[in-house]
Scaffold this active site. Structure first.
Site, short mmCIF file in Angstrom:
data_model
loop_
_atom_site.label_atom_id
_atom_site.label_comp_id
_atom_site.label_asym_id
_atom_site.label_seq_id
_atom_site.Cartn_x
_atom_site.Cartn_y
_atom_site.Cartn_z
N SER A 57 -53.28 32.27 8.12
CA SER A 57 -54.46 31.91 8.91
C SER A 57 -55.54 33.00 8.89
CB SER A 57 -54.06 31.59 10.35
OG SER A 57 -53.30 32.65 10.92
N ASN A 76 -47.13 34.57 19.83
CA ASN A 76 -47.47 33.35 20.58
C ASN A 76 -48.30 33.63 21.83
OD1 ASN A 76 -45.93 32.26 18.60
ND2 ASN A 76 -44.20 31.65 19.90
N THR A 78 -86.51 0.03 27.59
CA THR A 78 -85.12 -0.42 27.63
C THR A 78 -84.99 -1.37 26.44
OG1 THR A 78 -85.59 -2.35 29.01
CG2 THR A 78 -85.02 -0.33 30.18
N HIS A 79 -83.84 -1.38 25.82
CA HIS A 79 -83.61 -2.19 24.61
C HIS A 79 -84.62 -1.86 23.51
CE1 HIS A 79 -81.16 -4.77 27.27
NE2 HIS A 79 -82.18 -4.64 28.11
N SER A 81 -91.09 15.87 1.27
CA SER A 81 -90.33 15.12 0.27
C SER A 81 -90.67 15.68 -1.10
CB SER A 81 -90.70 13.65 0.36
OG SER A 81 -90.50 13.01 -0.87
N LYS A 85 -95.18 13.00 3.01
CA LYS A 85 -94.10 12.97 4.00
C LYS A 85 -93.95 14.29 4.77
CE LYS A 85 -91.14 10.22 4.45
NZ LYS A 85 -90.09 9.51 3.78
N ASN A 107 -90.89 15.16 7.27
CA ASN A 107 -89.67 14.54 7.81
C ASN A 107 -89.05 15.36 8.95
OD1 ASN A 107 -89.85 12.53 5.84
ND2 ASN A 107 -88.78 13.82 4.35
N GLU A 159 -82.83 15.13 12.75
CA GLU A 159 -81.84 14.30 12.08
C GLU A 159 -80.53 15.06 11.92
OE1 GLU A 159 -85.04 11.58 9.59
OE2 GLU A 159 -83.88 13.07 8.52
N GLN A 178 -51.63 26.25 15.02
CA GLN A 178 -52.56 27.07 14.24
C GLN A 178 -53.79 26.25 13.82
OE1 GLN A 178 -51.12 30.22 11.50
NE2 GLN A 178 -51.83 28.88 9.88
N LYS A 201 -57.79 26.26 15.37
CA LYS A 201 -58.90 27.21 15.21
C LYS A 201 -60.07 26.73 14.37
CE LYS A 201 -55.70 30.85 15.94
NZ LYS A 201 -54.61 29.84 15.88
#
Ligand code: ARG
Length: 460
Positions: free
Chosen positions: A22, A110, A155-156, A277, A283, A285, A290, A322, A325
């Site tokens: 590890s 441990n 709403t919606h 872009s 563009k 973006n 995102e 283990q 992590k």
């Protein structure tokens, strides 16, 4: 060199070693492992396993090692040892020889790893809490900057009722406050010290575990050794806090992606958090947003993976653990980066108040006001709702807003309408009417901002 060679006649296969080791990821616990080891040396001195000189020599070597691992953490990752605990022990042997071999008396990897990991989680939670406080402050600053800007509330994803843009900002402040409180709460529960629980049954040395715990900044020592070495609730809770908070950030990201779209044009993100872009020169973006939305899946993935890893694991320690992590080591910096990035987006945002106002005026979002107007004139709400529906139909047919209908048109649907209907339909009236606690009136939003600022000052 492995910590456990005596019982074995051959070493591990190369493939198994790679599978089992590890260190390539738990090297990130180097500082915590060393700090825990210094505390354990103190406990061994308390029970006379180490004399003062031995203790001083070990602690001095551990502190030198701490400086070394801080200076070059990556070197630890590739040192080839089984895990961080083997690495620290072997580095210590290189510094002080056989004396270092006394340090593991009464201790197991441990209880050691459970302690290291809790220390790491505690530090990380503090960084996240700082970042959330900064993001909250940024939202509050934006709310103050845009006080008075009117936004269509949805709403919606249909325009529903106008709200203040600052009310939208303060909605996210509420979510962030809950994220903060959840994390603070999880931090309280994780802050107990497993060190001195041994492999599973407790340590055979009369260590004062309470003093040991307090020395490491824990509230107290854990109470049951079996539970202490096998409990990973604190990882689950942290990942759950992260997942819920990421859900909030993803909703903020989605709102802003939509507000920033060419179709809405409500806000413009700064150049600093957008990209172009390779093909389409026009563009710009919203990549930062995102990515926040996208990374939400990754953080939740770590949470669900941890839940599955723990499911039905018998007590006490199993190597499955283990696997606790890598998910957390990925999810926590991801969460932190998303909070920082959200802050950068909010900081640089430009709101187009003319567009938000025009959009808020459309979509018949003052229809509820009209129903309330009828209620004030003694018409039951359900009947008023129906009357207004008819008027909305009429306005849609004419391609107009409700306030553009003539009084004759209003009266043609119900004789109770008078010219006092027009002020009710004004957008400012719609906002002003929401005076009850938690509403979008200027007074309510201003007091929400004041309260958030006061509670932020209290936290500091
Ligand atoms: N690398 C191990 C882990 O992270 C440390 C504990 C090893 N304990 C053991 N009994 N093999 O879980």
């Amino acid at each position: 060199m492995a910590l456990w060679g005596g019982r074995f006649s051959t070493g591990p296969d190369e493939a198994f070693k790679q599978f089992n080791d590890s260190l390539p990821f738990d090297y990130q616990l180097a500082e915590q492992d060393i700090i825990g080891s210094v505390a354990w040396a103190g406990a061994l001195k308390q029970v006379d396993v180490l004399n003062q000189q031995e203790y001083d020599d070990l602690v001095a070597a551990l502190n030198t090692l701490l400086d070394e691992v801080k200076a070059n953490p990556q070197a630890v990752a590739v040192a080839g040892h089984e895990d961080i605990h083997s690495y620290v022990e072997s580095a210590l042997i290189n510094k002080v020889g056989d004396l270092a071999k006394k340090l593991h008396t009464g201790r197991s990897r441990n209880d050691q790893v459970a302690t290291d990991f809790r220390l790491w989680c505690r530090d990380t939670a503090d960084h996240i809490l700082d970042a959330i406080a900064d993001l909250k402050a940024e939202f509050i600053a934006l709310a103050e900057r845009e006080l008075g800007t009117i936004l269509p509330g949805y709403t919606h994803l249909q325009r529903a009722q106008p709200v203040l843009f600052s009310h939208w900002c303060m909605a996210y402040v509420e979510m962030l406050e809950r994220d903060e409180s959840r994390l603070t709460d999880a931090k309280k529960r994780m802050n107990f010290c497993p060190l001195g629980s041994g492999a599973l049954a407790g340590t055979a040395y009369p260590i004062d575990r309470q003093t040991l715990a307090e020395g490491l900044g824990f509230t107290a020592a854990t109470r049951n050794s079996l539970d202490a070495v096998s409990d990973r609730d604190f990882v689950v809770e942290l990942l759950s806090c992260a997942s819920i908070s990421m859900i909030h950030l993803s909703r903020m990201a989605e709102d802003l992606i939509f507000y920033n779209s060419g179709e809405a044009g409500f806000v413009e993100l700064s150049d600093g958090v957008t990209s172009g872009s390779s093909l389409m020169p026009q563009k710009k973006n919203p990549d930062a947003l995102e990515l926040i939305r996208g990374k939400t899946g990754r953080v939740f993935g770590a949470f669900s993976a941890m839940m599955m890893t723990l499911k039905a694991l018998p007590l006490a320690y199993n190597k499955d653990m283990q696997e606790d992590k890598e998910g957390l080591f990925d999810a926590m910096p991801t969460w932190l980066a998303c909070i920082h990035m959200a802050q950068a987006c909010i900081k640089g945002i430009k709101v187009n108040a003319e567009k938000t106002l025009a959009a808020a005026k459309g979509g018949h979002s003052n229809a509820t006001e009209l129903a309330d107007y009828l209620v004030a004139k003694g018409i039951p709400f359900r009947e008023g709702h129906h009357i207004v529906g008819t008027l909305v139909q009429m306005a849609i047919t004419e391609g107009n807003n409700l306030e553009d209908l003539s009084l004759e048109q209003f009266k043609s649907v119900h004789s109770i309408f008078e010219s006092d209907v027009y002020p009710v339909l004004e957008i400012d009236a719609c906002i002003k009417a929401r005076q009850a606690l938690g509403g979008t009136s200027l007074e309510q939003v201003t007091s929400a901002i004041d309260n958030a600022k006061k509670s932020a000052n209290k936290d500091v």
